[in-house]
Scaffold this active site. Structure first.
Site, PDB file in Angstrom:
ATOM      1  N   LYS A 273       0.868  -1.194   0.000  1.00 37.70           N
ATOM      2  CA  LYS A 273       0.000   0.000   0.000  1.00 37.70           C
ATOM      3  C   LYS A 273       0.892   1.227   0.000  1.00 37.70           C
ATOM      4  O   LYS A 273       2.037   1.181   0.449  1.00 37.70           O
ATOM      5  CB  LYS A 273      -0.872   0.008   1.268  1.00 37.70           C
ATOM      6  CG  LYS A 273      -2.118   0.866   1.143  1.00 37.70           C
ATOM      7  CD  LYS A 273      -3.228   0.122   0.441  1.00 37.70           C
ATOM      8  CE  LYS A 273      -4.475   0.949   0.281  1.00 37.70           C
ATOM      9  NZ  LYS A 273      -5.604   0.135  -0.197  1.00 37.70           N
TER      10      LYS A 273
HETATM   11  P1  NAD Z   1     -12.745   7.739  -2.996  1.00 36.83           P
HETATM   12  O1  NAD Z   1     -11.718   8.747  -2.669  1.00 36.83           O
HETATM   13  O2  NAD Z   1     -13.156   7.542  -4.409  1.00 36.83           O
HETATM   14  O3  NAD Z   1     -14.047   8.003  -2.123  1.00 36.83           O
HETATM   15  C1  NAD Z   1     -13.992   8.139  -0.731  1.00 36.83           C
HETATM   16  C2  NAD Z   1     -15.354   8.605  -0.248  1.00 36.83           C
HETATM   17  O4  NAD Z   1     -15.315   8.663   1.187  1.00 36.83           O
HETATM   18  C3  NAD Z   1     -15.723   9.998  -0.733  1.00 36.83           C
HETATM   19  O5  NAD Z   1     -17.100  10.040  -1.002  1.00 36.83           O
HETATM   20  C4  NAD Z   1     -15.398  10.880   0.484  1.00 36.83           C
HETATM   21  O6  NAD Z   1     -16.191  12.033   0.545  1.00 36.83           O
HETATM   22  C5  NAD Z   1     -15.741   9.938   1.605  1.00 36.83           C
HETATM   23  N1  NAD Z   1     -15.040  10.287   2.856  1.00 36.83           N
HETATM   24  C6  NAD Z   1     -13.724  10.609   3.016  1.00 36.83           C
HETATM   25  N2  NAD Z   1     -13.482  10.905   4.310  1.00 36.83           N
HETATM   26  C7  NAD Z   1     -14.659  10.741   4.949  1.00 36.83           C
HETATM   27  C8  NAD Z   1     -15.070  10.903   6.296  1.00 36.83           C
HETATM   28  N3  NAD Z   1     -14.208  11.297   7.245  1.00 36.83           N
HETATM   29  N4  NAD Z   1     -16.373  10.634   6.612  1.00 36.83           N
HETATM   30  C9  NAD Z   1     -17.233  10.252   5.662  1.00 36.83           C
HETATM   31  N5  NAD Z   1     -16.918  10.101   4.375  1.00 36.83           N
HETATM   32  C10 NAD Z   1     -15.643  10.341   4.031  1.00 36.83           C
HETATM   33  O7  NAD Z   1     -12.192   6.357  -2.379  1.00 36.83           O
HETATM   34  P2  NAD Z   1     -12.644   4.885  -2.773  1.00 36.83           P
HETATM   35  O8  NAD Z   1     -11.667   4.351  -3.747  1.00 36.83           O
HETATM   36  O9  NAD Z   1     -14.106   4.850  -3.052  1.00 36.83           O
HETATM   37  O10 NAD Z   1     -12.328   4.107  -1.400  1.00 36.83           O
HETATM   38  C11 NAD Z   1     -13.270   4.025  -0.348  1.00 36.83           C
HETATM   39  C12 NAD Z   1     -12.862   2.868   0.572  1.00 36.83           C
HETATM   40  O11 NAD Z   1     -12.831   1.651  -0.177  1.00 36.83           O
HETATM   41  C13 NAD Z   1     -11.467   2.988   1.193  1.00 36.83           C
HETATM   42  O12 NAD Z   1     -11.489   2.406   2.484  1.00 36.83           O
HETATM   43  C14 NAD Z   1     -10.605   2.159   0.269  1.00 36.83           C
HETATM   44  O13 NAD Z   1      -9.424   1.681   0.891  1.00 36.83           O
HETATM   45  C15 NAD Z   1     -11.566   1.036  -0.046  1.00 36.83           C
HETATM   46  N6  NAD Z   1     -11.253   0.290  -1.268  1.00 36.83           N
HETATM   47  C16 NAD Z   1     -11.166   0.923  -2.479  1.00 36.83           C
HETATM   48  C17 NAD Z   1     -10.914   0.188  -3.625  1.00 36.83           C
HETATM   49  C18 NAD Z   1     -10.870   0.821  -4.985  1.00 36.83           C
HETATM   50  O14 NAD Z   1     -10.761   0.061  -5.955  1.00 36.83           O
HETATM   51  N7  NAD Z   1     -10.992   2.099  -5.124  1.00 36.83           N
HETATM   52  C19 NAD Z   1     -10.701  -1.196  -3.519  1.00 36.83           C
HETATM   53  C20 NAD Z   1     -10.803  -1.807  -2.287  1.00 36.83           C
HETATM   54  C21 NAD Z   1     -11.077  -1.053  -1.173  1.00 36.83           C
END
Ligand code: NAD
Length: 441
Positions: A124
């Protein structure tokens, strides 16, 4: 076995250091690992090695900002375990990123890749920065300089980054270009989650959200078969989603398309609620135009806390880690929690939920769709041969189904919670590989 202060004979200081352990996410990951290790009676020598990352790099990332000043940001890349193959894991741009959090997320990637049967290890990366305060030029400079600083660790055979919170396909395009410029020719396989035009995979952008919904569908069937549950994915099902980014917005859209009523959605700035169900395609359009959910017509305003406490059948925390803790767990009413985000539930909150019979779809299973299609993207890049979206989605669905089945089998075999069962499934494959490879020297 070491107690944390020394090894078995107490003569040597433990490998474990305070450095790794400062974040709750890391502590939670270790607690989960410890619990799974006890249940499956894991060789303590293997468990000890898995509690700490293999290596980490901390870099300073200086960029010239639009106001002419040079600012220096802190960046990290952590490789937790690479027994099964090259490292794999996203790059996070977030103001609270730190070494320990990145290490914890790398550890989860190790278990996730192993659980879904990929020939990849866990890694990561991250930069401590507020991404929405950067201009496009600043974001580009930051991504390129960071790539250059960590270039000794990454590569298509070494460690392959991807997007995570605060980064997207454009950041991955800059990463791929920077790495390729340094080497002298085009190397698309150094990163996944790229735009399709430069070697990205069809279906990658939707893969994590799609995978979340596949696992919810499996959970619904499983509960119907084993617990006489009457839950069905149709208009009788209510859903709340925290986070409206790459994972949350797609999960909301896909479950809406299957007929469920998504009644609440929130992001860092707040959220919206409508008991009759939100029109998710329209909400996505509104969000793209206004960059916020706030003010969406035809719905009531709610806070993030309200979103988690909704009286719904399914809750999808898909924002960040540590959102369901001792402080608010009693308010959580959902029957199924699908961990779209990594580490959204603290260890003690998890116990409370499991005791109350909440069905948890653990992060390493629930959001694994992203890394599965990242793996497909990497394979396509290495072969220079690209698949149709239908092929990608069919292969994803089959991997997710088999992973879900194996986790449920372990849950029944060990009579434990889904969280431990998922870790056991991941750790079991990994420990066999670690034992076969042995310990160098
Ligand atoms: P992103 O940046 O596209 O979206 C994050 C979202 O979370 C946004 O809507 C943001 O406003 C919101 N957010 C951020 N801080 C916040 C807070 N303090 N309270 C409430 N909402 C908050 O990120 P993503 O890629 O959608 O990732 C979201 C989660 O999924 C993370 O935990 C990430 O590790 C996990 N994840 C992502 C992927 C991927 O392919 N993108 C894969 C596996 C896991």
């Amino acid at each position: 076995m070491s107690t944390g202060n020394g090894n078995a004979n107490g003569h040597h200081p433990s490998l474990k250091s305070q450095l790794w352990e400062s974040s709750e996410l890391y502590q939670n990951a270790v607690l989960e690992l410890q619990e799974a290790s006890e249940i499956m009676r894991l060789d303590p020598n293997i468990a000890e090695r898995l509690k700490v990352p293999k290596r980490a790099l901390i870099v300073s990332v200086p960029i010239r900002c639009d106001d002419g000043q040079i600012r220096v940001f802190e960046g990290y890349r952590v490789q937790h375990n690479m027994t099964l193959g090259p490292g794999k894991g996203g790059i996070r741009f977030h103001p609270e990123v730190n070494l320990s959090e990145v290490a914890g997320l790398a550890m989860l990637m190790t278990f996730k890749c192993s659980l879904v049967g990929l020939p990849l290890g866990g890694a990561k990366g991250g930069i401590r920065v507020q991404p929405n305060q950067l201009s496009r030029e600043e974001a580009q400079a930051l991504t390129r300089r960071y790539t250059s600083e960590i270039s000794m660790l990454i590569g298509p055979d070494k460690d392959i980054p991807a997007p995570d919170v605060g980064t997207n396909a454009q950041n991955m395009a800059w990463l791929m270009d920077t790495y390729s410029q340094e080497v002298g020719y085009c190397i698309p396989g150094v990163v996944t989650g790229k735009p399709v035009e430069i070697g990205g995979s069809l279906g990658r952008a939707e893969s994590t959200g799609n995978g979340v919904v596949y696992t919810i569908a499996h959970a619904v069937n499983h509960l119907r078969d084993t617990a006489k549950s009457k839950l069905r994915i149709d208009s009788s099902m209510t859903v709340a989603v925290q986070g409206f980014g790459k994972v949350g917005s797609i999960a909301a859209l896909e479950i809406h398309k299957l007929g469920a009523r998504v009644v609440a959605v929130s992001d860092y700035a707040g959220g919206v609620y409508n008991m009759d169900g939100l029109d998710i395609p329209q909400l996505i359009e509104y969000f793209e135009k206004n960059k916020t959910l706030v003010g969406y017509p035809g719905a009531d305003a709610i806070t993030n806390e309200d979103c988690l406490a909704m009286n719904v059948d399914v809750l999808i925390p898909a924002a960040i880690d540590g959102v369901i803790t001792d402080k608010n767990v009693r308010n959580v009413k959902a029957k199924i929690i699908a961990e779209g985000a990594n580490g959204p539930i603290s260890a003690s909150a998890l116990k409370d939920l499991e005791e109350r019979g909440t069905f948890i779809i653990p992060d390493v299973l629930c959001n694994a769709g992203g890394v599965v299609v990242s793996y497909f993207e990497w394979v396509q890049d290495l072969q220079n041969f690209f698949w149709t979206e239908k092929e990608v989605n069919a292969k994803l669905a089959s991997v997710m189904e088999s992973a879900f089945k194996r986790v449920v089998e372990n849950q029944q075999k060990y009579k434990c919670g889904m969280k431990s069962a998922a870790l056991i499934t991941g750790v079991d494959r990994l420990q066999k590989a670690m034992s076969l490879r042995g310990l160098f020297p």
